[in-house]
Design a protein around this motif. Structure first.
Motif, PDB file in Angstrom:
ATOM      1  N   LEU A  71       0.842  -1.188   0.000  1.00 32.86           N
ATOM      2  CA  LEU A  71       0.000   0.000   0.000  1.00 32.86           C
ATOM      3  C   LEU A  71       0.881   1.242   0.000  1.00 32.86           C
ATOM      4  N   MET A  72       0.571   2.190  -0.879  1.00 34.41           N
ATOM      5  CA  MET A  72       1.362   3.416  -0.968  1.00 34.41           C
ATOM      6  C   MET A  72       0.810   4.504  -0.045  1.00 34.41           C
ATOM      7  N   GLU A  73       1.653   4.997   0.822  1.00 36.57           N
ATOM      8  CA  GLU A  73       1.494   6.234   1.583  1.00 36.57           C
ATOM      9  C   GLU A  73       0.484   6.188   2.723  1.00 36.57           C
ATOM     10  N   THR A  74      -0.821   6.215   2.448  1.00 37.06           N
ATOM     11  CA  THR A  74      -1.801   6.368   3.535  1.00 37.06           C
ATOM     12  C   THR A  74      -2.976   5.406   3.430  1.00 37.06           C
ATOM     13  N   GLU A  75      -2.974   4.533   2.438  1.00 41.88           N
ATOM     14  CA  GLU A  75      -4.177   3.753   2.117  1.00 41.88           C
ATOM     15  C   GLU A  75      -4.296   2.494   2.987  1.00 41.88           C
ATOM     16  N   VAL A  76      -4.914   2.632   4.142  1.00 45.30           N
ATOM     17  CA  VAL A  76      -5.152   1.488   5.020  1.00 45.30           C
ATOM     18  C   VAL A  76      -6.656   1.279   5.141  1.00 45.30           C
ATOM     19  N   TRP A  77      -7.132   0.120   4.637  1.00 45.74           N
ATOM     20  CA  TRP A  77      -8.560  -0.226   4.676  1.00 45.74           C
ATOM     21  C   TRP A  77      -8.733  -1.441   5.588  1.00 45.74           C
ATOM     22  N   PRO A  78      -9.591  -1.350   6.615  1.00 39.85           N
ATOM     23  CA  PRO A  78      -9.693  -2.418   7.619  1.00 39.85           C
ATOM     24  C   PRO A  78     -10.019  -3.796   7.044  1.00 39.85           C
ATOM     25  N   ASN A  79     -11.023  -3.893   6.162  1.00 41.41           N
ATOM     26  CA  ASN A  79     -11.372  -5.213   5.627  1.00 41.41           C
ATOM     27  C   ASN A  79     -10.315  -5.731   4.656  1.00 41.41           C
ATOM     28  N   LEU A  80      -9.675  -4.838   3.942  1.00 34.76           N
ATOM     29  CA  LEU A  80      -8.596  -5.249   3.045  1.00 34.76           C
ATOM     30  C   LEU A  80      -7.465  -5.885   3.850  1.00 34.76           C
ATOM     31  N   VAL A  81      -7.068  -5.210   4.928  1.00 33.88           N
ATOM     32  CA  VAL A  81      -5.977  -5.735   5.745  1.00 33.88           C
ATOM     33  C   VAL A  81      -6.386  -7.057   6.388  1.00 33.88           C
ATOM     34  N   ALA A  82      -7.624  -7.129   6.907  1.00 35.97           N
ATOM     35  CA  ALA A  82      -8.102  -8.370   7.520  1.00 35.97           C
ATOM     36  C   ALA A  82      -8.209  -9.489   6.493  1.00 35.97           C
ATOM     37  N   GLY A  83      -8.676  -9.171   5.292  1.00 36.67           N
ATOM     38  CA  GLY A  83      -8.784 -10.173   4.235  1.00 36.67           C
ATOM     39  C   GLY A  83      -7.428 -10.708   3.834  1.00 36.67           C
TER      40      GLY A  83
END
Length: 424
Positions: free
Chosen positions: A131-143
Motif C-alpha cells: 500500500l502506498m502512503e496512507t491507504e489502510v482499509w480495515p477489511n482489506l488488511v483483515a482479508g
C-alpha cells in the motif's frame, strides 16, 4: 467494530454507486470498469507470481514509479498488479507502465467489504500487498491476513490531523495497523505517529518520490513548451485546488512590477476542473490558451496572459518549462502537494502555509533555501515577481533545490530490501 463498519458499507453502497455515476458526468472514466469496484476483476489470472501495489490516485501512482521499476527488475518472473481508486490514477499508471506489457496489470481496488476483498484476493492470489502512503482499509488488511498475504505500507506518511482522525476510529484502525507486516515510513515523525496506532514493525526509509527520474520524453515536451513560450518569464502554479485559482488570478492582476510579458501558467490538480478554470480566467478579462491548443495559438499569433495546463502526466514538462513554481494545495488548508519534482529540475519553489501532508520535505526545502514559504496569494505574487526579475537569485535557489533533491535519494533501494523478507 469491523462488522459494524462492513454493515455501513453495504447500507451505503447504493449511495456510493450513485455518486460514482454522478461523477461520471464530468469524468467518464468513473463509469468504466465499475464491476472491478465490486470485486469482479476484469484482468485475467496468470501463472506468474503477482506483486500487488495499490496507488490510489495520480500522486501515489507517480510516486510508485521507482518502486514498480525496482520490483520488476528484482523479480523478473513476477508481474505487478497495480490498483487505483480514480480514473486519473489509472490513466497515469497506463502512461507510466504501459510499455511493460503483460507484466503490469491494472484494476480498481474493490470497495472495502469482506466479500469483495475476498473475491479479489482469490482471483489474483498476490504474494504481497504493498500500500502506498496512507491507504489502510480495515477489511482489506483483515482479508489479506486471512488469506496469508503480508501487507506492507510503504512511503508511509501520517499527519497529526490524520492521526487524530485515526484515533477517533478506535479499534477499527488500531486492529488494522497491528495486522500490517511492515511499515516503511518517510520520516521519523511519520514512523512515530504510525507506530502509536499499533503497527508492530515500523522503519524509516525516506521518501520514494526523491527517486523519481524525469523521463526524457517529458524533458522534450518541456523544451517544446519553452520554445512556444519563447523568452517570456513564466510563473507556474502547479496542482492548484478549488478556490486557489481565484486567489492566484486576483493577486496576479493586482501585483505591481511584474515583467510586461510575464506568463502565468496554471495546472489544476483535477482534470474535471479544466473548463471551470478556463471560464474563470476569461471572466477576468485575461486571454487564456489551453496547453492542448498552444501550438495553433502561437501559429495564429495569439499572445496569452494565462496558459492553462489541460493535460495529464506532464507535470515534469511544465516544471521544465517554467522559471519558478508555486505548489498548489498550500494556500488553503488542504495539506499541499509534492514539491520534489520541481526541486529535481532545479526550479525555485514557492509554497503556502498549509503543507501538513508533506511537512518534513517542505520544511527541509525551506530551511535549505530550495523553497520559500508565503502567507497568502499577494505575498506569493510579490515573491514570484522578485524571482522573475532576478536571474541570480533564481539560479541560486535552483541550485539549492537540486542539492536538496539529490541528498534524499535512495529510499527505493532501502524499501525493496525490506520487502524481500515478505515477498520471499
Amino acid at each position: 467494530m469491523r462488522r459494524l463498519y462492513s454493515l455501513a458499507w453495504w447500507l451505503g453502497l447504493p449511495l456510493v454507486l450513485g455518486r460514482l455515476w454522478w461523477r461520471g458526468r464530468k469524468e467518464p472514466g468513473y463509469r468504466a470498469h465499475w464491476l472491478e469496484r465490486l470485486g469482479f476483476p476484469g484482468a485475467g489470472q496468470s501463472g506468474r507470481p503477482t506483486l500487488w501495489v495499490h496507488a490510489v490516485s495520480v500522486g501515489e501512482t507517480r510516486a510508485a514509479e521507482p518502486l514498480v521499476d525496482a520490483l520488476l527488475a528484482a523479480y523478473p518472473d513476477a508481474r505487478i498488479l497495480l490498483t487505483h481508486m480514480t480514473p486519473t490514477g489509472r490513466a497515469t499508471g497506463r502512461a507510466l507502465f504501459g510499455h511493460h506489457g503483460e507484466r503490469i496489470v491494472q484494476s480498481y481496488l474493490p470497495y472495502d467489504t469482506g466479500f469483495m476483498v475476498a473475491r479479489f484476493l482469490r482471483h489474483f492470489a498476490p504474494r504481497v500487498c504493498i500500500l502506498m502512503e496512507t491507504e489502510v482499509w480495515p477489511n482489506l488488511v483483515a482479508g489479506c491476513a486471512a488469506a496469508g498475504v503480508p501487507v506492507a505500507l510503504v512511503n508511509a506518511r501520517l499527519s497529526e490531523r490524520s492521526l487524530r482522525s485515526g484515533r477517533k476510529m478506535g479499534r477499527l484502525m488500531t486492529d488494522a495497523a497491528s495486522a500490517i507486516s511492515l511499515v516503511a515510513a518517510q520520516t521519523e515523525a511519520d514512523a512515530k505517529r504510525i507506530g502509536s496506532l499499533g503497527a508492530p514493525v515500523v522503519t524509516v526509509t525516506g521518501s520514494i518520490k526523491f527517486d523519481v527520474v524525469p523521463p526524457q520524453s517529458a524533458l522534450q515536451t518541456g523544451a517544446w513548451l519553452r520554445d512556444q513560450i519563447k523568452k517570456r518569464p513564466v510563473l507556474l502554479c502547479a496542482s492548484t485546488r478549488e478556490g486557489e485559482e481565484a486567489l492566484v488570478l486576483e493577486a496576479w492582476q493586482r501585483v505591481a512590477g511584474k515583467p510586461a510579458d510575464a506568463l502565468l501558467a496554471i495546472v489544476p490538480r483535477h482534470p474535471q476542473r479544466f473548463d471551470e478554470v478556463e471560464k474563470m480566467v476569461a471572466a477576468r478579462g485575461l486571454t487564456v490558451v489551453r496547453r492542448s491548443q498552444l501550438g495553433q495559438a502561437v501559429a495564429d499569433g495569439v499572445q496569452a496572459d494565462v496558459l492553462l495546463g489541460d493535460s495529464m502526466g506532464e507535470m515534469f514538462a511544465y516544471f521544465a518549462a517554467c522559471d519558478c513554481a508555486f505548489i498548489g494545495g498550500s494556500l488553503m488548508p488542504l495539506g499541499g502537494q509534492n514539491l520534489i519534482e520541481a526541486c529535481a529540475l532545479g526550479k525555485p519553489v514557492l509554497v503556502g502555509l498549509h503543507t501538513f501532508n508533506f511537512a518534513q520535505a517542505t520544511d527541509e526545502a525551506v530551511r535549505e533555501g530550495a523553497a520559500l514559504r508565503v502567507p497568502d496569494a499577494d505575498a506569493l505574487m510579490a515573491a514570484a515577481v522578485r524571482l522573475l526579475d532576478d536571474e541570480v537569485a533564481r539560479a541560486a535557489m535552483g541550485a539549492h533545490a537540486l542539492a536538496f533533491a539529490g541528498r534524499h535519494r535512495g529510499a527505493t533501494l532501502r524499501t525493496v530490501e525490506r520487502l524481500r523478507a515478505l515477498i520471499g
